[in-house]
Write a protein that holds these residues in place. Structure first.
Motif, PDB file in Angstrom:
ATOM      1  N   ASN B   8       0.805  -1.210   0.000  1.00 42.85           N
ATOM      2  CA  ASN B   8       0.000   0.000   0.000  1.00 42.85           C
ATOM      3  C   ASN B   8       0.841   1.264   0.000  1.00 42.85           C
ATOM      4  OD1 ASN B   8      -3.064  -0.155   0.192  1.00 42.85           O
ATOM      5  ND2 ASN B   8      -2.295  -1.953   1.261  1.00 42.85           N
ATOM      6  N   TYR B  21      -6.622   3.081   3.396  1.00 47.52           N
ATOM      7  CA  TYR B  21      -6.429   2.435   2.105  1.00 47.52           C
ATOM      8  C   TYR B  21      -5.895   1.014   2.271  1.00 47.52           C
ATOM      9  CZ  TYR B  21      -7.442   6.572  -0.644  1.00 47.52           C
ATOM     10  OH  TYR B  21      -8.086   7.618  -1.240  1.00 47.52           O
ATOM     11  N   HIS B  23      -6.228  -2.691   3.431  1.00 48.97           N
ATOM     12  CA  HIS B  23      -7.314  -3.639   3.686  1.00 48.97           C
ATOM     13  C   HIS B  23      -7.229  -4.122   5.125  1.00 48.97           C
ATOM     14  CE1 HIS B  23     -10.324  -6.639   2.637  1.00 48.97           C
ATOM     15  NE2 HIS B  23      -9.606  -7.531   3.293  1.00 48.97           N
ATOM     16  N   GLU B  67      -4.367  -6.926   5.033  1.00 47.36           N
ATOM     17  CA  GLU B  67      -4.091  -7.368   3.662  1.00 47.36           C
ATOM     18  C   GLU B  67      -4.165  -8.873   3.480  1.00 47.36           C
ATOM     19  OE1 GLU B  67      -3.803  -5.798   0.883  1.00 47.36           O
ATOM     20  OE2 GLU B  67      -4.056  -3.798   1.703  1.00 47.36           O
ATOM     21  N   ARG B  71      -7.198 -11.480   4.444  1.00 46.36           N
ATOM     22  CA  ARG B  71      -7.974 -12.120   3.378  1.00 46.36           C
ATOM     23  C   ARG B  71      -7.929 -13.633   3.517  1.00 46.36           C
ATOM     24  NH1 ARG B  71      -8.391  -7.593  -0.509  1.00 46.36           N
ATOM     25  NH2 ARG B  71      -6.367  -6.658  -0.271  1.00 46.36           N
TER      26      ARG B  71
END
Lengths: 92, 125
Positions: B8, B21, B23, B67, B71
């Motif tokens: 990022n 921004y 995740h 991130e 996930r």
């Protein structure tokens, strides 16, 4: 919202007795239960329950991953066979 | 330009906003980070010192799952439900809503765009 911890897991009282009896008998036969709302406890692991879905008893072999879920989650009450394809349908 | 938590690269926005921004970091966690490091709200990312960037990076590494890891964790949770054969898993498998919403109408987020029904006549004028 999650259930308060101090109450402990919910289950119908006779579940424990049924499970004990099944263990004592040694043979692994399906334990018929109607209590879909009872929580699956660690001491049920390895037993097979027949969970009633309103029509018949769905055999559920309890594994370690299932602890904390309810019995009803493993015995679907609805059957959906998909929508029939309409043979009379015309193409325009 | 600052790389935080992998790929990022938030821009020259305020730090609080730029962090979202990433995740796995929203306004709440971004506020938590900035206040605990004592970064003023009006500070922008390009005005951050290298030391501050480093501190943010360390804090995120230590306290939050972001991130790829996040996930993966979410995907694992869903996979667990699917392998278990429980009701929620079945709903995931069929791509239908999981939390008991109606499916007679709506539910388009899970079901995707509406499929035309063969033979149904269009109302035209």
């Amino acid at each position: 919202m999650a259930r308060s911890v101090w109450k402990g897991p919910f289950l119908d009282g006779y579940m424990l007795g049924k499970a004990d009896k099944a263990r004592a008998s040694g043979r692994n036969e399906v334990i018929k239960i109607w209590s879909r709302r009872s929580t699956i406890l660690p001491q049920f692991v390895g037993l097979t329950f027949g969970v009633y879905n309103g029509q018949k008893f769905i055999p559920v072999l309890v594994t370690e991953n299932m602890i904390g879920h309810k019995f009803g989650e493993f015995s679907p009450t609805r059957t959906f066979y998909g929508h029939a394809v309409d043979k009379k349908a015309k193409r325009k | 330009m600052a790389r935080i938590a992998g790929v990022n690269i938030p821009t020259n926005k305020r730090v609080l906003i730029a962090l979202t921004y990433i995740h796995g970091i929203g306004r709440a966690k971004a506020t938590e980070i900035t206040t605990s490091l004592g970064i003023p709200a009006e500070r922008r990312v390009n005005q951050l010192t290298d030391d501050e960037v480093l501190k943010i990076r360390e804090l995120i590494d230590r306290d939050f799952q972001v991130e790829g890891d996040l996930r993966r964790a979410v995907a694992m949770n869903i996979k667990r439900l699917m392998d278990l054969g429980c009701y929620r898993g079945l709903r995931h498998r069929r791509g239908l809503p999981v939390h008991g919403q109606r499916t007679h109408t709506n539910a388009r987020t899970r079901k995707g765009p509406a499929k035309p029904i063969a033979g149904k006549k269009k109302v035209t004028k």
